[in-house]
Design a protein around this motif. Sequence first.
Motif, PDB file in Angstrom:
ATOM      1  N   LEU A  90       0.831  -1.203   0.000  1.00 24.38           N
ATOM      2  CA  LEU A  90       0.000   0.000   0.000  1.00 24.38           C
ATOM      3  C   LEU A  90       0.866   1.253   0.000  1.00 24.38           C
ATOM      4  O   LEU A  90       0.618   2.196  -0.767  1.00 24.38           O
ATOM      5  CB  LEU A  90      -0.923  -0.002   1.224  1.00 24.38           C
ATOM      6  CG  LEU A  90      -1.817   1.240   1.402  1.00 24.38           C
ATOM      7  CD1 LEU A  90      -2.771   1.388   0.223  1.00 24.38           C
ATOM      8  CD2 LEU A  90      -2.586   1.156   2.722  1.00 24.38           C
ATOM      9  N   LEU A  91       1.882   1.288   0.836  1.00 29.77           N
ATOM     10  CA  LEU A  91       2.781   2.436   0.883  1.00 29.77           C
ATOM     11  C   LEU A  91       3.494   2.634  -0.453  1.00 29.77           C
ATOM     12  O   LEU A  91       3.694   3.772  -0.900  1.00 29.77           O
ATOM     13  CB  LEU A  91       3.806   2.261   2.008  1.00 29.77           C
ATOM     14  CG  LEU A  91       3.254   2.275   3.438  1.00 29.77           C
ATOM     15  CD1 LEU A  91       4.348   1.901   4.434  1.00 29.77           C
ATOM     16  CD2 LEU A  91       2.659   3.630   3.787  1.00 29.77           C
ATOM     17  N   CYS A  92       3.852   1.521  -1.104  1.00 32.93           N
ATOM     18  CA  CYS A  92       4.536   1.637  -2.394  1.00 32.93           C
ATOM     19  C   CYS A  92       3.584   2.066  -3.504  1.00 32.93           C
ATOM     20  O   CYS A  92       4.019   2.665  -4.494  1.00 32.93           O
ATOM     21  CB  CYS A  92       5.233   0.319  -2.743  1.00 32.93           C
ATOM     22  SG  CYS A  92       6.703   0.026  -1.728  1.00 32.93           S
ATOM     23  N   TRP A  93       2.292   1.769  -3.370  1.00 45.19           N
ATOM     24  CA  TRP A  93       1.342   2.332  -4.339  1.00 45.19           C
ATOM     25  C   TRP A  93       1.319   3.857  -4.182  1.00 45.19           C
ATOM     26  O   TRP A  93       1.318   4.588  -5.176  1.00 45.19           O
ATOM     27  CB  TRP A  93      -0.070   1.790  -4.162  1.00 45.19           C
ATOM     28  CG  TRP A  93      -1.001   2.461  -5.129  1.00 45.19           C
ATOM     29  CD1 TRP A  93      -1.205   2.111  -6.432  1.00 45.19           C
ATOM     30  CD2 TRP A  93      -1.766   3.656  -4.903  1.00 45.19           C
ATOM     31  NE1 TRP A  93      -2.076   3.008  -7.041  1.00 45.19           N
ATOM     32  CE2 TRP A  93      -2.430   3.966  -6.119  1.00 45.19           C
ATOM     33  CE3 TRP A  93      -1.967   4.484  -3.804  1.00 45.19           C
ATOM     34  CZ2 TRP A  93      -3.273   5.063  -6.258  1.00 45.19           C
ATOM     35  CZ3 TRP A  93      -2.803   5.586  -3.937  1.00 45.19           C
ATOM     36  CH2 TRP A  93      -3.438   5.861  -5.154  1.00 45.19           C
ATOM     37  N   PHE A  94       1.277   4.333  -2.945  1.00 44.87           N
ATOM     38  CA  PHE A  94       1.325   5.781  -2.730  1.00 44.87           C
ATOM     39  C   PHE A  94       2.612   6.359  -3.314  1.00 44.87           C
ATOM     40  O   PHE A  94       2.612   7.454  -3.878  1.00 44.87           O
ATOM     41  CB  PHE A  94       1.228   6.100  -1.233  1.00 44.87           C
ATOM     42  CG  PHE A  94      -0.175   6.152  -0.706  1.00 44.87           C
ATOM     43  CD1 PHE A  94      -0.995   7.233  -0.986  1.00 44.87           C
ATOM     44  CD2 PHE A  94      -0.686   5.127   0.071  1.00 44.87           C
ATOM     45  CE1 PHE A  94      -2.293   7.292  -0.506  1.00 44.87           C
ATOM     46  CE2 PHE A  94      -1.984   5.172   0.557  1.00 44.87           C
ATOM     47  CZ  PHE A  94      -2.793   6.255   0.271  1.00 44.87           C
ATOM     48  N   GLY A  95       3.727   5.629  -3.173  1.00 43.54           N
ATOM     49  CA  GLY A  95       4.977   6.097  -3.758  1.00 43.54           C
ATOM     50  C   GLY A  95       4.895   6.205  -5.270  1.00 43.54           C
ATOM     51  O   GLY A  95       5.374   7.180  -5.866  1.00 43.54           O
ATOM     52  N   THR A  96       4.278   5.217  -5.900  1.00 46.40           N
ATOM     53  CA  THR A  96       4.101   5.260  -7.351  1.00 46.40           C
ATOM     54  C   THR A  96       3.184   6.397  -7.750  1.00 46.40           C
ATOM     55  O   THR A  96       3.392   7.047  -8.789  1.00 46.40           O
ATOM     56  CB  THR A  96       3.542   3.917  -7.843  1.00 46.40           C
ATOM     57  OG1 THR A  96       4.407   2.855  -7.422  1.00 46.40           O
ATOM     58  CG2 THR A  96       3.426   3.896  -9.364  1.00 46.40           C
ATOM     59  N   SER A  97       2.170   6.672  -6.932  1.00 44.53           N
ATOM     60  CA  SER A  97       1.207   7.730  -7.254  1.00 44.53           C
ATOM     61  C   SER A  97       1.839   9.117  -7.259  1.00 44.53           C
ATOM     62  O   SER A  97       1.266  10.053  -7.827  1.00 44.53           O
ATOM     63  CB  SER A  97       0.038   7.705  -6.256  1.00 44.53           C
ATOM     64  OG  SER A  97       0.419   8.262  -4.997  1.00 44.53           O
ATOM     65  N   VAL A  98       3.010   9.265  -6.636  1.00 40.32           N
ATOM     66  CA  VAL A  98       3.702  10.560  -6.658  1.00 40.32           C
ATOM     67  C   VAL A  98       4.024  10.965  -8.092  1.00 40.32           C
ATOM     68  O   VAL A  98       4.032  12.153  -8.429  1.00 40.32           O
ATOM     69  CB  VAL A  98       4.975  10.501  -5.793  1.00 40.32           C
ATOM     70  CG1 VAL A  98       5.839  11.743  -5.975  1.00 40.32           C
ATOM     71  CG2 VAL A  98       4.594  10.331  -4.325  1.00 40.32           C
ATOM     72  N   GLY A  99       4.277   9.975  -8.960  1.00 42.08           N
ATOM     73  CA  GLY A  99       4.428  10.266 -10.376  1.00 42.08           C
ATOM     74  C   GLY A  99       5.855  10.352 -10.872  1.00 42.08           C
ATOM     75  O   GLY A  99       6.095  10.916 -11.948  1.00 42.08           O
ATOM     76  N   MET A 100       6.806   9.784 -10.149  1.00 37.84           N
ATOM     77  CA  MET A 100       8.194   9.809 -10.605  1.00 37.84           C
ATOM     78  C   MET A 100       8.670   8.467 -11.133  1.00 37.84           C
ATOM     79  O   MET A 100       9.713   8.389 -11.777  1.00 37.84           O
ATOM     80  CB  MET A 100       9.112  10.283  -9.473  1.00 37.84           C
ATOM     81  CG  MET A 100       8.944  11.758  -9.154  1.00 37.84           C
ATOM     82  SD  MET A 100      10.209  12.400  -8.035  1.00 37.84           S
ATOM     83  CE  MET A 100       9.693  11.679  -6.483  1.00 37.84           C
ATOM     84  N   GLY A 101       7.947   7.391 -10.868  1.00 43.19           N
ATOM     85  CA  GLY A 101       8.334   6.076 -11.347  1.00 43.19           C
ATOM     86  C   GLY A 101       7.813   4.990 -10.429  1.00 43.19           C
ATOM     87  O   GLY A 101       7.279   5.260  -9.343  1.00 43.19           O
ATOM     88  N   GLY A 102       7.961   3.741 -10.878  1.00 47.45           N
ATOM     89  CA  GLY A 102       7.537   2.607 -10.090  1.00 47.45           C
ATOM     90  C   GLY A 102       8.607   2.150  -9.123  1.00 47.45           C
ATOM     91  O   GLY A 102       9.716   2.706  -9.072  1.00 47.45           O
ATOM     92  N   PRO A 103       8.325   1.101  -8.333  1.00 46.64           N
ATOM     93  CA  PRO A 103       9.262   0.658  -7.293  1.00 46.64           C
ATOM     94  C   PRO A 103      10.640   0.286  -7.818  1.00 46.64           C
ATOM     95  O   PRO A 103      11.656   0.734  -7.277  1.00 46.64           O
ATOM     96  CB  PRO A 103       8.555  -0.561  -6.682  1.00 46.64           C
ATOM     97  CG  PRO A 103       7.114  -0.366  -7.003  1.00 46.64           C
ATOM     98  CD  PRO A 103       7.060   0.347  -8.303  1.00 46.64           C
ATOM     99  N   SER A 104      10.700  -0.523  -8.874  1.00 41.36           N
ATOM    100  CA  SER A 104      12.008  -0.967  -9.369  1.00 41.36           C
ATOM    101  C   SER A 104      12.817   0.193  -9.932  1.00 41.36           C
ATOM    102  O   SER A 104      14.032   0.276  -9.724  1.00 41.36           O
ATOM    103  CB  SER A 104      11.833  -2.049 -10.445  1.00 41.36           C
ATOM    104  OG  SER A 104      11.306  -3.227  -9.882  1.00 41.36           O
ATOM    105  N   TRP A 105      12.153   1.098 -10.647  1.00 39.55           N
ATOM    106  CA  TRP A 105      12.872   2.243 -11.206  1.00 39.55           C
ATOM    107  C   TRP A 105      13.438   3.118 -10.101  1.00 39.55           C
ATOM    108  O   TRP A 105      14.604   3.545 -10.169  1.00 39.55           O
ATOM    109  CB  TRP A 105      11.956   3.072 -12.097  1.00 39.55           C
ATOM    110  CG  TRP A 105      12.694   4.173 -12.800  1.00 39.55           C
ATOM    111  CD1 TRP A 105      13.323   4.101 -14.008  1.00 39.55           C
ATOM    112  CD2 TRP A 105      12.911   5.516 -12.310  1.00 39.55           C
ATOM    113  NE1 TRP A 105      13.909   5.310 -14.315  1.00 39.55           N
ATOM    114  CE2 TRP A 105      13.681   6.192 -13.290  1.00 39.55           C
ATOM    115  CE3 TRP A 105      12.535   6.206 -11.168  1.00 39.55           C
ATOM    116  CZ2 TRP A 105      14.067   7.526 -13.146  1.00 39.55           C
ATOM    117  CZ3 TRP A 105      12.933   7.519 -11.013  1.00 39.55           C
ATOM    118  CH2 TRP A 105      13.683   8.169 -11.995  1.00 39.55           C
TER     119      TRP A 105
END
Length: 299
Positions: A90-105
């Motif tokens: 869930l926290l990593c979805w919020f991180g992706t939603s920031v709009g800079m890239g996905g987890p691996s990137w």
Amino acid sequence: MDDPHAVHRLVPDLLADPVNGEVRWDPVRSLWNGGACAVTLVAGPLTVTPGALALFVATTGVGLLLGHSVGFHRKLIHGSFACPPWLERLLCWFGTSVGMGGPSWMMRAHDLRDWAQRLPACHDYLRHGRSPLRDAWWQLHCRLVLRHPPRFDQGRVATDRFYRFLDATWAWQQLPIAALCWWAGGWGFVVWGVAARVFASAHGHWLIGWLAHNRGPQTWLVAGSGVQAHDVPWAGLMTMGEAWHNNHHAWPASAKLGVYPGQSDWGFAFIRLLERVGLAWDVRTPETLPVRDVLRAAG
């Protein structure tokens, strides 16, 4: 790892070279960041309302706190605390939603810079070593292609279906957010809740990164590192504690970035809240981590 402060996903490679490489235009990232900037500058003044500004502040703050700072940086990248898998996702979805890239990137971009800055010398792209305008162009619109890059093993993140989905759809994750914004307040909410938020997050991330590697107070130096970090005190609150970058270079594995009195750290406060309700444990701080022999007092 024996050293909790290490770059955990680095695969040892004697040929890896952090200096020689070429900065190339990245059309996808350039159009993404440039588009968010253009929409904000053109449509922002035409659609601004108190409600739209409140939405912008709230969504930007939540994304940076839950996602970028706690989810991506302190949990996924540095493993500075433990939590249930569902909460990490869930926290990593919020991180992706920031709009800079996905987890691996985000992990690759961070680990490459982290590895390079610990060495005696590295490419100016990796050290934020050029003028602000040149560095902004490089970081927001280009990518570095090293002649002999290091290798990284991202472990479970590279094989996890959910994280692979986020990596493949990181830009498209803005669509459901845009739909909710439009439903709540029309196109003005879309402009300020999506475009302006992505613009501010990406450009703000670059600005704090450039400042944190070029100017500001220092408490600690890391022996052997060609790049030393600085704190950016005026940005401590709005970055959820990430602006205390000198502390972070001193204790990379620490969940606590605002180490000294007066250093606000909402990210760590949120982790402590999770700990109190039983959703976080093994929280690392400078007090609980091994002493680093490479640390020297600045000045």
